[in-house]
Motif scaffolding. Structure first.
Motif, PDB file in Angstrom:
ATOM      1  N   HIS A  80      56.079 -58.442 -13.899  1.00  0.00           N
ATOM      2  CA  HIS A  80      57.480 -58.581 -13.517  1.00  0.00           C
ATOM      3  C   HIS A  80      58.294 -59.211 -14.647  1.00  0.00           C
ATOM      4  O   HIS A  80      59.384 -58.745 -14.991  1.00  0.00           O
ATOM      5  CB  HIS A  80      57.598 -59.415 -12.238  1.00  0.00           C
ATOM      6  CG  HIS A  80      58.978 -59.511 -11.715  1.00  0.00           C
ATOM      7  ND1 HIS A  80      59.792 -60.586 -11.957  1.00  0.00           N
ATOM      8  CD2 HIS A  80      59.706 -58.643 -10.980  1.00  0.00           C
ATOM      9  CE1 HIS A  80      60.958 -60.385 -11.401  1.00  0.00           C
ATOM     10  NE2 HIS A  80      60.933 -59.216 -10.789  1.00  0.00           N
ATOM     11  N   GLN A  81      57.757 -60.261 -15.264  1.00  0.00           N
ATOM     12  CA  GLN A  81      58.444 -60.920 -16.372  1.00  0.00           C
ATOM     13  C   GLN A  81      58.594 -59.984 -17.576  1.00  0.00           C
ATOM     14  O   GLN A  81      59.637 -59.976 -18.240  1.00  0.00           O
ATOM     15  CB  GLN A  81      57.697 -62.188 -16.784  1.00  0.00           C
ATOM     16  CG  GLN A  81      57.802 -63.292 -15.757  1.00  0.00           C
ATOM     17  CD  GLN A  81      56.924 -64.482 -16.102  1.00  0.00           C
ATOM     18  OE1 GLN A  81      56.292 -64.528 -17.149  1.00  0.00           O
ATOM     19  NE2 GLN A  81      56.875 -65.449 -15.204  1.00  0.00           N
ATOM     20  N   GLU A 135      53.005 -61.173 -11.537  1.00  0.00           N
ATOM     21  CA  GLU A 135      54.156 -61.944 -12.002  1.00  0.00           C
ATOM     22  C   GLU A 135      54.394 -61.722 -13.491  1.00  0.00           C
ATOM     23  O   GLU A 135      55.539 -61.602 -13.934  1.00  0.00           O
ATOM     24  CB  GLU A 135      53.964 -63.431 -11.701  1.00  0.00           C
ATOM     25  CG  GLU A 135      55.115 -64.305 -12.158  1.00  0.00           C
ATOM     26  CD  GLU A 135      56.473 -63.945 -11.558  1.00  0.00           C
ATOM     27  OE1 GLU A 135      57.486 -64.186 -12.250  1.00  0.00           O
ATOM     28  OE2 GLU A 135      56.537 -63.419 -10.433  1.00  0.00           O
ATOM     29  N   LEU A 191      58.743 -56.670 -17.510  1.00  0.00           N
ATOM     30  CA  LEU A 191      59.771 -55.678 -17.179  1.00  0.00           C
ATOM     31  C   LEU A 191      61.162 -56.290 -17.314  1.00  0.00           C
ATOM     32  O   LEU A 191      62.077 -55.660 -17.858  1.00  0.00           O
ATOM     33  CB  LEU A 191      59.557 -55.147 -15.759  1.00  0.00           C
ATOM     34  CG  LEU A 191      58.335 -54.264 -15.542  1.00  0.00           C
ATOM     35  CD1 LEU A 191      58.116 -54.030 -14.055  1.00  0.00           C
ATOM     36  CD2 LEU A 191      58.466 -52.956 -16.285  1.00  0.00           C
ATOM     37  N   GLU A 192      61.310 -57.507 -16.839  1.00  0.00           N
ATOM     38  CA  GLU A 192      62.593 -58.197 -16.949  1.00  0.00           C
ATOM     39  C   GLU A 192      62.976 -58.402 -18.419  1.00  0.00           C
ATOM     40  O   GLU A 192      64.117 -58.190 -18.803  1.00  0.00           O
ATOM     41  CB  GLU A 192      62.478 -59.544 -16.231  1.00  0.00           C
ATOM     42  CG  GLU A 192      63.780 -60.158 -15.834  1.00  0.00           C
ATOM     43  CD  GLU A 192      63.546 -61.368 -14.957  1.00  0.00           C
ATOM     44  OE1 GLU A 192      63.031 -62.392 -15.459  1.00  0.00           O
ATOM     45  OE2 GLU A 192      63.870 -61.285 -13.756  1.00  0.00           O
ATOM     46  N   PHE A 193      62.009 -58.784 -19.244  1.00  0.00           N
ATOM     47  CA  PHE A 193      62.252 -58.994 -20.668  1.00  0.00           C
ATOM     48  C   PHE A 193      62.739 -57.712 -21.333  1.00  0.00           C
ATOM     49  O   PHE A 193      63.571 -57.735 -22.227  1.00  0.00           O
ATOM     50  CB  PHE A 193      60.965 -59.491 -21.339  1.00  0.00           C
ATOM     51  CG  PHE A 193      61.108 -59.737 -22.819  1.00  0.00           C
ATOM     52  CD1 PHE A 193      61.668 -60.910 -23.290  1.00  0.00           C
ATOM     53  CD2 PHE A 193      60.680 -58.789 -23.731  1.00  0.00           C
ATOM     54  CE1 PHE A 193      61.800 -61.144 -24.649  1.00  0.00           C
ATOM     55  CE2 PHE A 193      60.810 -59.005 -25.099  1.00  0.00           C
ATOM     56  CZ  PHE A 193      61.370 -60.193 -25.563  1.00  0.00           C
ATOM     57  N   PRO A 236      64.916 -52.940 -14.548  1.00  0.00           N
ATOM     58  CA  PRO A 236      65.008 -53.455 -13.177  1.00  0.00           C
ATOM     59  C   PRO A 236      63.888 -52.868 -12.308  1.00  0.00           C
ATOM     60  O   PRO A 236      63.656 -51.656 -12.322  1.00  0.00           O
ATOM     61  CB  PRO A 236      66.371 -52.982 -12.683  1.00  0.00           C
ATOM     62  CG  PRO A 236      67.095 -52.457 -13.880  1.00  0.00           C
ATOM     63  CD  PRO A 236      66.075 -52.144 -14.916  1.00  0.00           C
ATOM     64  N   THR A 237      63.213 -53.723 -11.567  1.00  0.00           N
ATOM     65  CA  THR A 237      62.103 -53.241 -10.744  1.00  0.00           C
ATOM     66  C   THR A 237      62.575 -52.253  -9.674  1.00  0.00           C
ATOM     67  O   THR A 237      61.827 -51.362  -9.299  1.00  0.00           O
ATOM     68  CB  THR A 237      61.349 -54.410 -10.082  1.00  0.00           C
ATOM     69  OG1 THR A 237      62.279 -55.217  -9.350  1.00  0.00           O
ATOM     70  CG2 THR A 237      60.652 -55.264 -11.123  1.00  0.00           C
ATOM     71  N   ASP A 257      64.456 -55.440 -19.886  1.00  0.00           N
ATOM     72  CA  ASP A 257      65.627 -54.969 -19.134  1.00  0.00           C
ATOM     73  C   ASP A 257      65.326 -53.735 -18.299  1.00  0.00           C
ATOM     74  O   ASP A 257      66.112 -52.773 -18.272  1.00  0.00           O
ATOM     75  CB  ASP A 257      66.814 -54.699 -20.068  1.00  0.00           C
ATOM     76  CG  ASP A 257      67.327 -55.957 -20.740  1.00  0.00           C
ATOM     77  OD1 ASP A 257      67.328 -57.009 -20.085  1.00  0.00           O
ATOM     78  OD2 ASP A 257      67.710 -55.883 -21.917  1.00  0.00           O
TER      79      ASP A 257
END
Length: 67
Positions: A10-11, A7, A13-15, A19-20, A17
């Motif tokens: 994932h956070q 998790e 990667l999101e931070f 996209p998974t 920008d």
């Protein structure tokens, strides 16, 4: 605990920008985790550091309580 690690990744990667669903390749054979997302290649380095995460979390929670 491993699920929390996933998790956190994932956070992160999101931070950044990233996209998974854009990840097309992953390699972890050389001490880094390399990943290809779109046309860009990234790496994640895992190393020991002189940092107390428990102490940081405790001081960070005290700051949040003040606000």
């Amino acid at each position: 605990m491993f699920n929390q690690l996933v998790e956190a990744l994932h956070q992160a990667l999101e931070f950044r920008d990233i996209p998974t669903d854009s990840i097309s390749r992953i390699d972890g054979k050389v001490g880094f985790i390399w990943l290809k997302a779109g046309e860009q290649t990234y790496f994640i380095d895992i190393k020991k550091v002189d940092f107390d995460l428990d102490e940081y979390a405790q001081s960070h929670s005290r700051l949040a309580e003040r606000h």
